[in-house]
Scaffold this motif. Structure first.
Motif, PDB file in Angstrom:
ATOM      1  N   CYS A  22       0.863  -1.180   0.000  1.00  0.00           N
ATOM      2  CA  CYS A  22       0.000   0.000   0.000  1.00  0.00           C
ATOM      3  C   CYS A  22       0.896   1.224   0.000  1.00  0.00           C
ATOM      4  O   CYS A  22       1.755   1.362   0.881  1.00  0.00           O
ATOM      5  CB  CYS A  22      -0.909  -0.007   1.219  1.00  0.00           C
ATOM      6  SG  CYS A  22      -1.920   1.478   1.417  1.00  0.00           S
ATOM      7  N   ALA A  23       0.700   2.096  -0.974  1.00  0.00           N
ATOM      8  CA  ALA A  23       1.514   3.294  -1.074  1.00  0.00           C
ATOM      9  C   ALA A  23       0.630   4.530  -1.068  1.00  0.00           C
ATOM     10  O   ALA A  23      -0.424   4.554  -1.716  1.00  0.00           O
ATOM     11  CB  ALA A  23       2.353   3.260  -2.338  1.00  0.00           C
ATOM     12  N   ALA A  24       1.072   5.540  -0.341  1.00  0.00           N
ATOM     13  CA  ALA A  24       0.343   6.799  -0.256  1.00  0.00           C
ATOM     14  C   ALA A  24       1.000   7.846  -1.144  1.00  0.00           C
ATOM     15  O   ALA A  24       2.226   7.887  -1.277  1.00  0.00           O
ATOM     16  CB  ALA A  24       0.305   7.292   1.184  1.00  0.00           C
ATOM     17  N   SER A  25       0.166   8.692  -1.726  1.00  0.00           N
ATOM     18  CA  SER A  25       0.675   9.771  -2.556  1.00  0.00           C
ATOM     19  C   SER A  25      -0.148  11.026  -2.301  1.00  0.00           C
ATOM     20  O   SER A  25      -1.269  10.958  -1.813  1.00  0.00           O
ATOM     21  CB  SER A  25       0.628   9.390  -4.032  1.00  0.00           C
ATOM     22  OG  SER A  25      -0.706   9.148  -4.443  1.00  0.00           O
ATOM     23  N   GLY A  26       0.424  12.172  -2.662  1.00  0.00           N
ATOM     24  CA  GLY A  26      -0.281  13.428  -2.476  1.00  0.00           C
ATOM     25  C   GLY A  26       0.483  14.365  -1.569  1.00  0.00           C
ATOM     26  O   GLY A  26       1.687  14.242  -1.396  1.00  0.00           O
ATOM     27  N   SER A  27      -0.246  15.287  -0.959  1.00  0.00           N
ATOM     28  CA  SER A  27       0.358  16.310  -0.105  1.00  0.00           C
ATOM     29  C   SER A  27       0.572  15.757   1.307  1.00  0.00           C
ATOM     30  O   SER A  27      -0.216  15.998   2.212  1.00  0.00           O
ATOM     31  CB  SER A  27      -0.547  17.538  -0.058  1.00  0.00           C
ATOM     32  OG  SER A  27      -0.741  18.073  -1.349  1.00  0.00           O
ATOM     33  N   ILE A  28       1.665  15.022   1.473  1.00  0.00           N
ATOM     34  CA  ILE A  28       1.958  14.332   2.727  1.00  0.00           C
ATOM     35  C   ILE A  28       3.084  15.024   3.460  1.00  0.00           C
ATOM     36  O   ILE A  28       4.170  15.197   2.889  1.00  0.00           O
ATOM     37  CB  ILE A  28       2.321  12.865   2.463  1.00  0.00           C
ATOM     38  CG1 ILE A  28       1.144  12.142   1.815  1.00  0.00           C
ATOM     39  CG2 ILE A  28       2.738  12.174   3.755  1.00  0.00           C
ATOM     40  CD1 ILE A  28       1.469  10.774   1.289  1.00  0.00           C
ATOM     41  N   TYR A  29       2.828  15.401   4.710  1.00  0.00           N
ATOM     42  CA  TYR A  29       3.871  15.977   5.547  1.00  0.00           C
ATOM     43  C   TYR A  29       4.527  14.883   6.374  1.00  0.00           C
ATOM     44  O   TYR A  29       5.742  14.807   6.443  1.00  0.00           O
ATOM     45  CB  TYR A  29       3.288  17.057   6.445  1.00  0.00           C
ATOM     46  CG  TYR A  29       4.287  17.673   7.392  1.00  0.00           C
ATOM     47  CD1 TYR A  29       4.263  17.374   8.751  1.00  0.00           C
ATOM     48  CD2 TYR A  29       5.266  18.539   6.918  1.00  0.00           C
ATOM     49  CE1 TYR A  29       5.189  17.937   9.617  1.00  0.00           C
ATOM     50  CE2 TYR A  29       6.192  19.109   7.783  1.00  0.00           C
ATOM     51  CZ  TYR A  29       6.143  18.793   9.126  1.00  0.00           C
ATOM     52  OH  TYR A  29       7.067  19.334   9.984  1.00  0.00           O
ATOM     53  N   SER A  30       3.714  14.040   6.988  1.00  0.00           N
ATOM     54  CA  SER A  30       4.236  12.917   7.768  1.00  0.00           C
ATOM     55  C   SER A  30       3.145  11.854   7.909  1.00  0.00           C
ATOM     56  O   SER A  30       1.961  12.153   7.749  1.00  0.00           O
ATOM     57  CB  SER A  30       4.712  13.353   9.150  1.00  0.00           C
ATOM     58  OG  SER A  30       3.634  13.842   9.911  1.00  0.00           O
ATOM     59  N   ILE A  31       3.598  10.627   8.176  1.00  0.00           N
ATOM     60  CA  ILE A  31       2.667   9.516   8.386  1.00  0.00           C
ATOM     61  C   ILE A  31       2.943   8.891   9.745  1.00  0.00           C
ATOM     62  O   ILE A  31       4.082   8.538  10.038  1.00  0.00           O
ATOM     63  CB  ILE A  31       2.787   8.455   7.281  1.00  0.00           C
ATOM     64  CG1 ILE A  31       2.551   9.083   5.911  1.00  0.00           C
ATOM     65  CG2 ILE A  31       1.776   7.324   7.519  1.00  0.00           C
ATOM     66  CD1 ILE A  31       2.702   8.127   4.749  1.00  0.00           C
ATOM     67  N   ASN A  32       1.906   8.785  10.542  1.00  0.00           N
ATOM     68  CA  ASN A  32       2.060   8.222  11.873  1.00  0.00           C
ATOM     69  C   ASN A  32       1.843   6.707  11.806  1.00  0.00           C
ATOM     70  O   ASN A  32       2.626   6.003  11.200  1.00  0.00           O
ATOM     71  CB  ASN A  32       1.096   8.912  12.831  1.00  0.00           C
ATOM     72  CG  ASN A  32       1.320  10.403  12.858  1.00  0.00           C
ATOM     73  OD1 ASN A  32       2.456  10.879  12.947  1.00  0.00           O
ATOM     74  ND2 ASN A  32       0.252  11.179  12.750  1.00  0.00           N
ATOM     75  N   THR A  33       0.761   6.229  12.349  1.00  0.00           N
ATOM     76  CA  THR A  33       0.499   4.795  12.348  1.00  0.00           C
ATOM     77  C   THR A  33       0.016   4.315  10.987  1.00  0.00           C
ATOM     78  O   THR A  33      -0.768   4.984  10.322  1.00  0.00           O
ATOM     79  CB  THR A  33      -0.559   4.458  13.411  1.00  0.00           C
ATOM     80  OG1 THR A  33      -0.073   4.854  14.683  1.00  0.00           O
ATOM     81  CG2 THR A  33      -0.861   2.967  13.428  1.00  0.00           C
ATOM     82  N   MET A  34       0.519   3.171  10.586  1.00  0.00           N
ATOM     83  CA  MET A  34       0.055   2.483   9.376  1.00  0.00           C
ATOM     84  C   MET A  34      -0.506   1.140   9.816  1.00  0.00           C
ATOM     85  O   MET A  34       0.023   0.515  10.747  1.00  0.00           O
ATOM     86  CB  MET A  34       1.206   2.248   8.403  1.00  0.00           C
ATOM     87  CG  MET A  34       1.872   3.493   7.884  1.00  0.00           C
ATOM     88  SD  MET A  34       3.234   3.032   6.745  1.00  0.00           S
ATOM     89  CE  MET A  34       3.724   4.636   6.139  1.00  0.00           C
TER      90      MET A  34
END
Length: 119
Positions: A22-34
């Motif tokens: 699973c990959a995230a894209s877009g305006s991402i500053y940070s990712i906490n829990t996955m």
């Protein structure tokens, strides 16, 4: 705008393995829990595994010792390695991420990928 895209589901025989991505894209500053969740027909969505930003993990009792969750922060991605699959693992699997866009943090979900364990 943030989007999560999953891949890796399919049909596998009991005892087999699959790896979900699973990959995230877009305006991402940070990712906490996955995390990964799953929903079988007629059942509620349930937590499968989570991995926090520091790397600590938790698993559902039903998958401990068989599934492994991992993340690649450089790729904004989370993975689920599933081994020794059982028919009761059959479900639609969803990834989930707590993503900060800089001005707020929200939960985002993937579109779901079907995993079917059958002979």
């Amino acid at each position: 705008q943030v989007q999560l895209v999953e891949s890796g589901g399919g049909l596998v025989q009991p005892g087999g393995s699959l790896r979900l991505s699973c990959a995230a894209s877009g305006s991402i500053y940070s990712i906490n829990t996955m995390g990964w969740y799953r929903q079988a027909p007629g059942k509620q969505r349930e937590l499968v595994a989570v991995i926090r930003s520091g790397g600590s993990t938790n698993y559902a009792d039903s998958v401990k010792g068989r599934f492994t969750i991992s993340r690649d922060n450089a790729k904004n991605a989370v993975y689920l390695q599933m081994n020794s699959l059982k028919p009761e693992d059959t479900a639609v699997y969803y990834c989930n991420m707590g993503i900060s866009t800089g001005w707020r943090t929200s939960d985002y979900w993937g579109q779901g990928t079907q995993v079917t364990v059958s002979s």
